[in-house]
Design a protein around this motif. Structure first.
Motif, PDB file in Angstrom:
ATOM      1  N   ALA A 126      35.891  42.528  32.930  1.00 21.45           N
ATOM      2  CA  ALA A 126      36.422  41.856  34.113  1.00 21.45           C
ATOM      3  C   ALA A 126      35.256  41.177  34.832  1.00 21.45           C
ATOM      4  O   ALA A 126      34.656  41.756  35.735  1.00 21.45           O
ATOM      5  CB  ALA A 126      37.119  42.850  35.036  1.00 21.45           C
ATOM      6  N   PRO A 127      34.903  39.961  34.450  1.00 23.46           N
ATOM      7  CA  PRO A 127      33.776  39.289  35.112  1.00 23.46           C
ATOM      8  C   PRO A 127      34.085  39.025  36.578  1.00 23.46           C
ATOM      9  O   PRO A 127      35.216  38.676  36.929  1.00 23.46           O
ATOM     10  CB  PRO A 127      33.627  37.978  34.329  1.00 23.46           C
ATOM     11  N   VAL A 128      33.092  39.206  37.422  1.00 23.23           N
ATOM     12  CA  VAL A 128      33.233  38.895  38.844  1.00 23.23           C
ATOM     13  C   VAL A 128      32.134  37.907  39.201  1.00 23.23           C
ATOM     14  O   VAL A 128      31.056  38.277  39.636  1.00 23.23           O
ATOM     15  CB  VAL A 128      33.154  40.164  39.715  1.00 23.23           C
ATOM     16  N   THR A 129      32.424  36.634  38.944  1.00 29.55           N
ATOM     17  CA  THR A 129      31.487  35.559  39.271  1.00 29.55           C
ATOM     18  C   THR A 129      32.150  34.591  40.246  1.00 29.55           C
ATOM     19  O   THR A 129      32.055  33.372  40.103  1.00 29.55           O
ATOM     20  CB  THR A 129      31.039  34.821  37.995  1.00 29.55           C
ATOM     21  N   ALA A 130      32.836  35.183  41.226  1.00 35.21           N
ATOM     22  CA  ALA A 130      33.514  34.409  42.268  1.00 35.21           C
ATOM     23  C   ALA A 130      34.432  33.363  41.641  1.00 35.21           C
ATOM     24  O   ALA A 130      35.191  33.678  40.735  1.00 35.21           O
ATOM     25  CB  ALA A 130      32.489  33.789  43.213  1.00 35.21           C
ATOM     26  N   GLY A 177      41.616  34.346  34.447  1.00 30.89           N
ATOM     27  CA  GLY A 177      41.409  34.938  35.761  1.00 30.89           C
ATOM     28  C   GLY A 177      42.675  34.930  36.596  1.00 30.89           C
ATOM     29  O   GLY A 177      43.641  34.211  36.282  1.00 30.89           O
ATOM     30  N   ALA A 178      42.672  35.734  37.660  1.00 34.99           N
ATOM     31  CA  ALA A 178      43.835  35.840  38.546  1.00 34.99           C
ATOM     32  C   ALA A 178      43.363  36.082  39.970  1.00 34.99           C
ATOM     33  O   ALA A 178      42.293  36.668  40.192  1.00 34.99           O
ATOM     34  CB  ALA A 178      44.750  36.976  38.100  1.00 34.99           C
ATOM     35  N   GLU A 179      44.160  35.652  40.940  1.00 37.11           N
ATOM     36  CA  GLU A 179      43.820  35.859  42.349  1.00 37.11           C
ATOM     37  C   GLU A 179      45.084  35.841  43.185  1.00 37.11           C
ATOM     38  O   GLU A 179      46.028  35.099  42.898  1.00 37.11           O
ATOM     39  CB  GLU A 179      42.881  34.753  42.831  1.00 37.11           C
ATOM     40  N   VAL A 208      39.422  39.267  31.485  1.00 31.28           N
ATOM     41  CA  VAL A 208      40.161  38.699  32.611  1.00 31.28           C
ATOM     42  C   VAL A 208      39.588  39.241  33.911  1.00 31.28           C
ATOM     43  O   VAL A 208      39.487  40.458  34.092  1.00 31.28           O
ATOM     44  CB  VAL A 208      41.675  39.029  32.522  1.00 31.28           C
ATOM     45  N   GLY A 209      39.220  38.349  34.822  1.00 35.47           N
ATOM     46  CA  GLY A 209      38.599  38.780  36.070  1.00 35.47           C
ATOM     47  C   GLY A 209      39.350  38.327  37.312  1.00 35.47           C
ATOM     48  O   GLY A 209      40.333  37.579  37.239  1.00 35.47           O
ATOM     49  N   SER A 210      38.867  38.798  38.451  1.00 35.16           N
ATOM     50  CA  SER A 210      39.389  38.401  39.764  1.00 35.16           C
ATOM     51  C   SER A 210      38.233  38.401  40.747  1.00 35.16           C
ATOM     52  O   SER A 210      37.391  39.297  40.713  1.00 35.16           O
ATOM     53  CB  SER A 210      40.481  39.369  40.229  1.00 35.16           C
TER      54      SER A 210
END
Length: 412
Positions: free
Chosen positions: A157-161, A188-190, A103-105
């Motif tokens: 936690a992938p960070v690919t925008a 993902g979450a934002e 899960v990323g942001s």
């Protein structure tokens, strides 16, 4: 190679805080965009966003736990709670070493950083919270889910925008295919609807300033579009090997059959004008799934409502699908949801799963005049019933990150 299926889904969004609410409102073509009332927008060019209303983290987690989480983490954990319950996972009977969390942001805890910076400047360094860093770093959504459920498998936690959701789902699918994990919680979450991000995107002329009519502001593929509308939330799915799901007699909602990723290698914020990266990611995803362009029934477009982005994606679709492009239904969820940034891919994957299950193409609202430079895309403006078996979900992000997943209606 293990087949990978979807056995649980959870959503926090401007169109609802459950999958059922989200989907019913999307089918009706409702908008989740409104005027911002949480802070003063007088000096901001953009005064609208997609915000999650009536979200009660203290009611969900208790006051003590809620205060340790930035809003993006609260969203992620709430959506994960839904997805895990929806999947009916009996964790005490499972090998937690074989359950992962991907899960990323995209931005992480920007609001926490802003709040603590204000405290530093007005009250001094002694008053800065020791929880600042663990609350703001982008991996904390994945970490918090892992800790909450004692899931000791691989955590990422992938960070690919804005392609994070699809990156997480695609890489989680690979993990299960390889036999490294039985189950992965992915998405993902934002939560960055605040003065700083709105000021930055506004000064970059990337977001819509159609403040007088918020519900009409997000206009993917429309000739009158003037930028994306920022939004917030989380979208989480439970991925599982088919063998594992069948063994525990789980209900299966769909199957992830392909994943493709690429880089534009072009610009830090602008999409490649010819959509070369999008084309490559879509082509790779179809090849990974072992299907032809003619097999695709629906495309969930990234389609943020920006001039260059929509145009390049439409051209990439036309290039890859050729004459088939005018047959395949293209849906742009962001017309209703706004752009949920790192949460977009997860939520849009869930909407696509629902489309495949029910045979319904949700509408793309606010499309009054299709921009002819967007290619041959077929974008229904009202909900349509159709026989849907295979869908493609596109997600692209700043820096040229592209991630595409292929979903299939599950038939055993």
């Amino acid at each position: 190679m293990e087949r990978v299926v979807i056995t649980g889904m959870g959503v926090i969004s401007p169109l609802g805080k459950t999958v059922d609410e989200l989907w019913s409102r999307m089918k009706r073509g409702e908008s989740g965009i409104s005027r911002i009332d949480a802070f003063d927008t007088e000096r901001l060019k953009t005064k609208i966003a997609g915000t999650v209303a009536d979200f009660d983290p203290e009611g969900l987690f208790g006051r003590k736990e809620a205060r340790k989480m930035d809003r993006f983490v609260q969203f992620a954990v709430a959506a994960a709670d839904q997805a895990i319950a929806h999947a009916g996972l009996k964790l005490d009977e499972m090998d937690r070493d074989r359950i992962g969390v991907y899960v990323g942001s995209g931005i992480g805890g920007l609001s926490t950083l802003m709040e603590q910076d204000e405290i530093l400047r007005t009250r001094g360094p002694e008053r800065v919270s020791p929880m600042l860093v663990p609350m703001m770093i982008a991996n904390m959504a994945a970490a918090s889910i892992s800790i909450r459920y004692q899931l000791t498998g691989p955590t990422l936690a992938p960070v690919t925008a804005c392609s994070i959701g699809n990156t997480a789902i695609g890489e989680a699918m690979r993990l299960i295919r390889l036999g490294v994990a039985d189950v992965v919680i992915a998405g993902g979450a934002e939560a960055t609807v605040n003065e700083l991000s709105l000021a930055s995107f506004g000064n970059a002329q990337a977001i819509s300033s159609r403040n007088e009519d918020p519900t009409k502001a997000s206009r993917p593929f429309d000739q009158g579009r003037d930028g994306f509308v920022m939004s917030e939330g989380a979208g989480i799915v439970v991925l599982e090997s088919l063998a594992h799901a069948k063994k525990r007699q789980a209900e299966i909602f769909g199957e992830v059959v392909g994943y493709g990723a690429s880089s534009d290698a072009y610009h830090i914020v602008a999409t490649h004008p010819e959509g070369t990266g999008a084309y490559t990611a879509m082509r790779t995803a179809l090849a990974d799934a072992g299907i032809q362009p003619s097999d695709v029934d629906i495309i969930s477009a990234h389609a943020t409502s920006t001039g260059l982005g929509d145009r390049s994606e439409g051209q990439a679709i036309s290039r890859l699908f050729g004459e088939e492009a005018s047959r395949i239904a293209v849906t742009a969820n962001k017309s209703m949801l706004g752009h949920m940034l790192g949460a977009a891919g997860g939520v849009e994957a869930i909407a696509l799963i629902q489309s495949l299950r029910e045979g319904i193409v949700p509408p793309t609202i606010n499309l009054e005049q299709l921009d002819p430079e967007c290619g041959l895309v077929n974008v229904p403006t009202t909900a349509q019933s159709a026989l849907l078996n295979i869908g493609l979900s596109n997600s692209f992000g700043f820096g040229g990150h592209n991630a595409v997943i292929v979903l299939r209606r599950f038939e055993g």
